[in-house]
Design an enzyme around this catalytic site. Structure first.
Site, short mmCIF file in Angstrom:
data_model
loop_
_atom_site.label_atom_id
_atom_site.label_comp_id
_atom_site.label_asym_id
_atom_site.label_seq_id
_atom_site.Cartn_x
_atom_site.Cartn_y
_atom_site.Cartn_z
N ALA A 64 -14.35 23.54 -2.05
CA ALA A 64 -13.91 22.67 -0.95
C ALA A 64 -12.97 23.51 -0.08
CB ALA A 64 -13.19 21.46 -1.51
N GLY A 109 -15.92 23.28 -5.64
CA GLY A 109 -16.96 22.41 -5.08
C GLY A 109 -18.32 23.10 -4.98
N GLU A 112 -19.83 22.78 -8.29
CA GLU A 112 -20.21 21.37 -8.42
C GLU A 112 -21.49 21.06 -7.63
OE1 GLU A 112 -16.14 20.38 -7.28
OE2 GLU A 112 -16.05 19.03 -9.00
N GLU A 132 -9.78 24.98 -9.74
CA GLU A 132 -8.91 23.95 -9.14
C GLU A 132 -7.52 23.87 -9.76
OE1 GLU A 132 -12.09 23.55 -9.80
OE2 GLU A 132 -13.09 22.48 -8.17
N1 DAK Z 1 -11.50 27.22 1.51
C1 DAK Z 1 -11.17 27.71 2.71
N2 DAK Z 1 -11.31 28.99 3.05
C2 DAK Z 1 -11.81 29.82 2.13
C3 DAK Z 1 -12.19 29.39 0.84
C4 DAK Z 1 -12.02 28.01 0.54
N3 DAK Z 1 -12.37 27.48 -0.63
N4 DAK Z 1 -12.65 30.46 0.15
C5 DAK Z 1 -12.56 31.52 1.00
N5 DAK Z 1 -12.07 31.13 2.18
C6 DAK Z 1 -11.80 31.96 3.35
C7 DAK Z 1 -10.60 32.86 3.12
O1 DAK Z 1 -9.41 32.14 3.35
C8 DAK Z 1 -10.85 33.94 4.16
O2 DAK Z 1 -10.49 33.43 5.42
P1 DAK Z 1 -9.65 34.33 6.49
O3 DAK Z 1 -8.46 34.84 5.77
O4 DAK Z 1 -10.62 35.42 6.85
O5 DAK Z 1 -9.34 33.38 7.62
C9 DAK Z 1 -12.37 34.08 4.15
O6 DAK Z 1 -12.88 32.89 3.56
C10 DAK Z 1 -12.85 35.24 3.29
O7 DAK Z 1 -12.29 35.10 2.00
P2 DAK Z 1 -11.48 36.27 1.27
O8 DAK Z 1 -10.83 37.17 2.27
O9 DAK Z 1 -10.60 35.64 0.26
O10 DAK Z 1 -12.67 37.08 0.58
P3 DAK Z 1 -12.64 37.86 -0.81
O11 DAK Z 1 -13.93 38.57 -0.92
O12 DAK Z 1 -11.38 38.66 -0.95
O13 DAK Z 1 -12.59 36.73 -1.94
C11 DAK Z 1 -13.21 34.61 -2.99
C12 DAK Z 1 -13.65 35.82 -2.06
C13 DAK Z 1 -14.33 33.59 -2.95
C14 DAK Z 1 -13.06 35.15 -4.42
C15 DAK Z 1 -11.86 34.05 -2.50
O14 DAK Z 1 -11.98 33.77 -1.11
C16 DAK Z 1 -11.44 32.81 -3.21
O15 DAK Z 1 -10.92 32.89 -4.32
N6 DAK Z 1 -11.63 31.64 -2.56
C17 DAK Z 1 -11.13 30.40 -3.05
C18 DAK Z 1 -11.92 29.94 -4.23
C19 DAK Z 1 -11.41 28.62 -4.77
O16 DAK Z 1 -10.24 28.51 -5.22
N7 DAK Z 1 -12.26 27.59 -4.72
C20 DAK Z 1 -11.94 26.31 -5.23
C21 DAK Z 1 -11.51 25.47 -4.09
S1 DAK Z 1 -10.90 23.92 -4.70
C22 DAK Z 1 -11.28 16.87 -3.85
C23 DAK Z 1 -12.52 17.25 -3.53
C24 DAK Z 1 -13.04 18.40 -3.99
C25 DAK Z 1 -12.30 19.23 -4.76
C26 DAK Z 1 -11.03 18.82 -5.14
C27 DAK Z 1 -10.51 17.63 -4.68
N8 DAK Z 1 -10.69 15.70 -3.28
C28 DAK Z 1 -11.08 15.52 -1.90
C29 DAK Z 1 -9.46 15.20 -3.70
C30 DAK Z 1 -12.76 20.54 -5.05
C31 DAK Z 1 -11.85 21.53 -4.94
C32 DAK Z 1 -12.22 22.91 -4.76
O17 DAK Z 1 -13.36 23.28 -4.60
#
Ligand code: DAK
Length: 258
Positions: A64, A109, A112, A132
């Site tokens: 997400a 997400g 998921e 998360e």
């Molecule tokens: N959201 C927003 N932007 C994201 C992102 C994300 N999940 N993942 C990556 N980006 C963005 C980065 O911020 C970066 O943007 P800029 O800095 O260029 O503006 C760009 O994509 C490139 O990412 P990186 O520079 O970080 O690239 P790397 O190759 O170094 O790393 C990575 C890739 C995928 C390992 C890393 O970006 C990463 O760890 N991303 C986050 C992964 C993550 O934590 N995902 C889980 C998200 S939480 C709910 C509904 C749903 C959910 C929860 C609650 N409700 C509505 C209550 C679900 C939650 C989730 O999914």
């Protein structure tokens, strides 16, 4: 027509590509709304027999959208979660099989979304995880429920409590994905599987999907009764007559979807 996804149909197969590569295909409200829209279109199209979901660039979906979620209070969070659940549940419940062709990161997400699909095929470069708890939340698009059903409670708890990100071969070993292939073979393999499904009787495939899904959460006798009802319906179709006639006449069947 869409800004954040691409959609096309070729030879009875629908292709959805999440297309925000600059944000690792993170699911924001706009992506979710477009997915909702395209799913309605797919469910109204009787020619589509399987759908492949993939991501543009380095990620399948990196979760997400954290930038958007950071701004959300519980009310907006609930709206997002409701829409997200609607999208995942529609994929899960739609009678057409969905194949996730996981090309890269499938995190939060994104994992998921892959789990809502019926079958997951991964590139050897794919990575899976539920990060998360590192953000102060828990999986919000069905991950706490679908992960344990796919890989068992032990692995689900390990992945969700630790936020560990696992490579494709590990995901295959624990049963999260059905196959791992080289990156340049990913779409060909997803198409091969989708093509196999598309070549079978559409009503029977749909009956199999709904019976497996509905029976999975019921006790086995209830599931057996669901199977009897679904099979009885299949016996009433023209395609049942065609499938059996084609076998006996040593020819390929021509499905009417009736
Ligand atoms: N959201 C927003 N932007 C994201 C992102 C994300 N999940 N993942 C990556 N980006 C963005 C980065 O911020 C970066 O943007 P800029 O800095 O260029 O503006 C760009 O994509 C490139 O990412 P990186 O520079 O970080 O690239 P790397 O190759 O170094 O790393 C990575 C890739 C995928 C390992 C890393 O970006 C990463 O760890 N991303 C986050 C992964 C993550 O934590 N995902 C889980 C998200 S939480 C709910 C509904 C749903 C959910 C929860 C609650 N409700 C509505 C209550 C679900 C939650 C989730 O999914």
């Amino acid at each position: 027509m869409y800004k954040n996804i691409k959609f096309e149909i070729r030879e009875h197969i629908g292709y959805i590509t999440i297309n925000r590569p600059e944000a690792m295909n993170a699911l924001n409200m706009d992506v979710l709304k477009e997915l909702k829209h395209v799913l309605k279109k797919i469910s109204d199209d009787s020619e589509i027999r399987a759908v492949i979901v993939t991501g543009e660039g380095r990620a399948f979906v990196a979760g997400a959208d954290i930038k958007q979620m950071k701004r959300y209070n519980p009310v907006r969070g609930r709206q997002m979660m409701t829409l997200g659940h609607e999208v995942m549940d529609t994929i899960d419940e739609m009678p057409i099989p969905f194949i996730a062709a996981v090309n890269g990161y499938a995190l939060g997400g994104g994992c998921e979304l892959a789990m809502a699909c019926d079958i997951r095929i991964a590139s050897s470069k794919a990575k899976f995880g539920q990060p998360e708890v590192g953000l102060g939340i828990i999986p919000g698009f069905g991950g706490t429920q679908r992960l344990s059903r796919l890989v068992g409670k032990g692995w689900a708890k390990y992945l969700i409590y630790t936020a560990d990100v696992v490579k494709a071969d590990k995901a295959e070993a624990i049963g999260l994905v059905q196959a791992v292939v080289e990156p340049d073979q990913l779409m060909a393999e997803a198409e091969r599987v989708a093509g196999m499904i598309a070549s079978k009787a559409p009503i029977a495939v749909a009956a199999a999907k709904t019976t497996i899904n509905d029976g999975y959460d019921a006790d086995i006798r209830t599931g057996g009764r669901l199977e009897i009802e679904a099979e009885t319906s299949c016996f009433g179709t023209r395609d049942k007559g065609e499938g059996m006639a084609a076998f006996l006449q040593k020819r390929q069947p021509n499905w009417e979807n009736k």
